[in-house]
Design an enzyme around this catalytic site. Sequence first.
Site, PDB file in Angstrom:
ATOM      1  N   LYS A 163       6.417  -1.813   1.985  1.00  0.00           N
ATOM      2  CA  LYS A 163       5.219  -1.223   2.604  1.00  0.00           C
ATOM      3  C   LYS A 163       4.073  -2.229   2.491  1.00  0.00           C
ATOM      4  O   LYS A 163       3.151  -2.074   1.686  1.00  0.00           O
ATOM      5  CB  LYS A 163       4.903   0.135   1.969  1.00  0.00           C
ATOM      6  CG  LYS A 163       4.166   1.058   2.931  1.00  0.00           C
ATOM      7  CD  LYS A 163       4.246   2.485   2.472  1.00  0.00           C
ATOM      8  CE  LYS A 163       3.215   3.371   3.148  1.00  0.00           C
ATOM      9  NZ  LYS A 163       3.259   3.445   4.596  1.00  0.00           N
TER      10      LYS A 163
ATOM     11  N   GLU B  65      12.791   2.441  13.747  1.00  0.00           N
ATOM     12  CA  GLU B  65      11.860   3.506  13.338  1.00  0.00           C
ATOM     13  C   GLU B  65      10.728   3.556  14.347  1.00  0.00           C
ATOM     14  O   GLU B  65      10.795   2.916  15.398  1.00  0.00           O
ATOM     15  CB  GLU B  65      11.339   3.237  11.915  1.00  0.00           C
ATOM     16  CG  GLU B  65      10.605   1.921  11.784  1.00  0.00           C
ATOM     17  CD  GLU B  65      10.077   1.643  10.372  1.00  0.00           C
ATOM     18  OE1 GLU B  65       9.995   2.563   9.547  1.00  0.00           O
ATOM     19  OE2 GLU B  65       9.707   0.479  10.127  1.00  0.00           O
TER      20      GLU B  65
ATOM     21  N   HIS C  16      -0.707 -21.198  -0.349  1.00  0.00           N
ATOM     22  CA  HIS C  16       0.423 -20.297  -0.089  1.00  0.00           C
ATOM     23  C   HIS C  16       1.203 -19.967  -1.356  1.00  0.00           C
ATOM     24  O   HIS C  16       1.756 -18.881  -1.485  1.00  0.00           O
ATOM     25  CB  HIS C  16       1.400 -20.926   0.919  1.00  0.00           C
ATOM     26  CG  HIS C  16       0.909 -20.895   2.324  1.00  0.00           C
ATOM     27  ND1 HIS C  16      -0.207 -21.587   2.749  1.00  0.00           N
ATOM     28  CD2 HIS C  16       1.374 -20.248   3.421  1.00  0.00           C
ATOM     29  CE1 HIS C  16      -0.403 -21.374   4.039  1.00  0.00           C
ATOM     30  NE2 HIS C  16       0.536 -20.561   4.468  1.00  0.00           N
TER      31      HIS C  16
ATOM     32  N   LEU D  45      11.203   1.403   6.979  1.00  0.00           N
ATOM     33  CA  LEU D  45      10.644   1.905   5.730  1.00  0.00           C
ATOM     34  C   LEU D  45      11.422   3.156   5.320  1.00  0.00           C
ATOM     35  O   LEU D  45      11.692   4.030   6.146  1.00  0.00           O
ATOM     36  CB  LEU D  45       9.164   2.249   5.934  1.00  0.00           C
ATOM     37  CG  LEU D  45       8.444   2.648   4.659  1.00  0.00           C
ATOM     38  CD1 LEU D  45       8.174   1.416   3.786  1.00  0.00           C
ATOM     39  CD2 LEU D  45       7.137   3.353   4.961  1.00  0.00           C
TER      40      LEU D  45
ATOM     41  N   TYR E 220       0.829  -1.201   0.000  1.00  0.00           N
ATOM     42  CA  TYR E 220       0.000   0.000   0.000  1.00  0.00           C
ATOM     43  C   TYR E 220       0.866   1.255   0.000  1.00  0.00           C
ATOM     44  O   TYR E 220       2.087   1.184   0.136  1.00  0.00           O
ATOM     45  CB  TYR E 220      -0.959  -0.012   1.194  1.00  0.00           C
ATOM     46  CG  TYR E 220      -0.324   0.344   2.516  1.00  0.00           C
ATOM     47  CD1 TYR E 220       0.546  -0.528   3.162  1.00  0.00           C
ATOM     48  CD2 TYR E 220      -0.586   1.576   3.119  1.00  0.00           C
ATOM     49  CE1 TYR E 220       1.133  -0.193   4.380  1.00  0.00           C
ATOM     50  CE2 TYR E 220      -0.004   1.923   4.338  1.00  0.00           C
ATOM     51  CZ  TYR E 220       0.850   1.036   4.955  1.00  0.00           C
ATOM     52  OH  TYR E 220       1.432   1.371   6.142  1.00  0.00           O
TER      53      TYR E 220
ATOM     54  N   ARG F 192       7.919   4.304  -4.800  1.00  0.00           N
ATOM     55  CA  ARG F 192       8.046   3.363  -3.674  1.00  0.00           C
ATOM     56  C   ARG F 192       7.021   2.231  -3.794  1.00  0.00           C
ATOM     57  O   ARG F 192       7.316   1.080  -3.477  1.00  0.00           O
ATOM     58  CB  ARG F 192       7.894   4.089  -2.334  1.00  0.00           C
ATOM     59  CG  ARG F 192       8.160   3.160  -1.160  1.00  0.00           C
ATOM     60  CD  ARG F 192       8.177   3.885   0.171  1.00  0.00           C
ATOM     61  NE  ARG F 192       6.905   4.483   0.489  1.00  0.00           N
ATOM     62  CZ  ARG F 192       6.691   5.298   1.509  1.00  0.00           C
ATOM     63  NH1 ARG F 192       7.683   5.613   2.326  1.00  0.00           N
ATOM     64  NH2 ARG F 192       5.508   5.809   1.738  1.00  0.00           N
TER      65      ARG F 192
HETATM   66  N1  PMP Z   1       7.793   3.845   8.850  1.00  0.00           N
HETATM   67  C1  PMP Z   1       6.595   3.242   8.948  1.00  0.00           C
HETATM   68  C2  PMP Z   1       6.506   1.888   9.575  1.00  0.00           C
HETATM   69  C3  PMP Z   1       5.444   3.876   8.447  1.00  0.00           C
HETATM   70  O1  PMP Z   1       4.250   3.274   8.521  1.00  0.00           O
HETATM   71  C4  PMP Z   1       5.557   5.176   7.889  1.00  0.00           C
HETATM   72  C5  PMP Z   1       4.339   5.907   7.390  1.00  0.00           C
HETATM   73  N2  PMP Z   1       3.746   5.291   6.338  1.00  0.00           N
HETATM   74  C6  PMP Z   1       6.824   5.767   7.820  1.00  0.00           C
HETATM   75  C7  PMP Z   1       7.924   5.066   8.300  1.00  0.00           C
HETATM   76  C8  PMP Z   1       7.011   7.129   7.198  1.00  0.00           C
HETATM   77  O2  PMP Z   1       6.955   7.070   5.805  1.00  0.00           O
HETATM   78  P1  PMP Z   1       6.438   8.301   4.930  1.00  0.00           P
HETATM   79  O3  PMP Z   1       7.232   9.482   5.354  1.00  0.00           O
HETATM   80  O4  PMP Z   1       6.728   7.899   3.538  1.00  0.00           O
HETATM   81  O5  PMP Z   1       4.986   8.465   5.226  1.00  0.00           O
END
Ligand code: PMP
Length: 279
Positions: A140, A172, A99, A196, A32, A51
């Site tokens: 993602k 993160e 699967h 991410l 997503y 992305r």
């Molecule tokens: N890490 C995670 C796990 C996230 O869910 C998000 C937000 N989608 C981010 C980092 C930040 O990414 P972005 O700046 O592209 O929204």
Amino acid sequence: MAQVYLNGDFLPPEAARISPWDRGFLFGDGVYEVIPVYRGRPFLGEAHLDRLHRSLAAIDLAVPAIPWQEIFPKLIGPAPRDCALYLQITRGTYATRDHRLPEVVRPTVFAFTWDLTPPPKCGVSGITREDFRWDRCDIKSIALLGNVLLRQSATEAQAQEALLFRKGWLTEGSSSNVFAVLEGKLCTPPKSRRLLSGITRALVLQLAEQAGLPCEEREIHQEELAKAEEIWITSSTREVLPLIQLDGKPVGAGQIGPWWRQMDQWFQQYKQKWLAAHD
Ligand code: PMP
């Protein structure tokens, strides 16, 4: 509520239907994106679509070209609204639960918007947690149970975000990237499979570099973070948000710091310029 997009159709939300045999539902087999839309324009839309393509490639999901540039205006509508655009692609629906990846892919493509409220300009609080998610957090993926449970632990502690550590090293937030001001340098963990690659993270790094702000992508230990002068979280819907408390203790002076004020100013200026250029 505005219409949603599902597999080529624009529908009222209550009319949208997918099968329980959809692999997104059965396996979390999909990816997503969330794109912030300001005054009706998808901010850094190309970077988000890039992305999305990287996420699709990482899960080996080849989809026919999707006409996003026709879909977006229909979902956003004619008003210059601020909203978030959500895009989801799953591997689709098959007759059995298997699967193994199907040979012929008929993906499910779903998109909708929701109104975006401006992020608070006050500091928020965070907690620290062990990062127990899988090792491909660079994808993602829609399989977000780890993120959901970690975010819930923050909510239960009356905090807005959980900062995650693998064996003491920062990765993160549960739905954000993390920056810290450490010994006069803006630091953030380097890109890896454990986090991410945020679009907002990349913009903050770009703005810092352009301004000549000392900054570094490097590993950050939990003990070091506890001594940070400032901590920020970044995401497309929360922009750059200062954390003023971590695990109940003040971050730095326990107030919004000067580095954040400067970065927020650069960020807002960049946004306004970008919007003017995409009028
Ligand atoms: N890490 C995670 C796990 C996230 O869910 C998000 C937000 N989608 C981010 C980092 C930040 O990414 P972005 O700046 O592209 O929204």
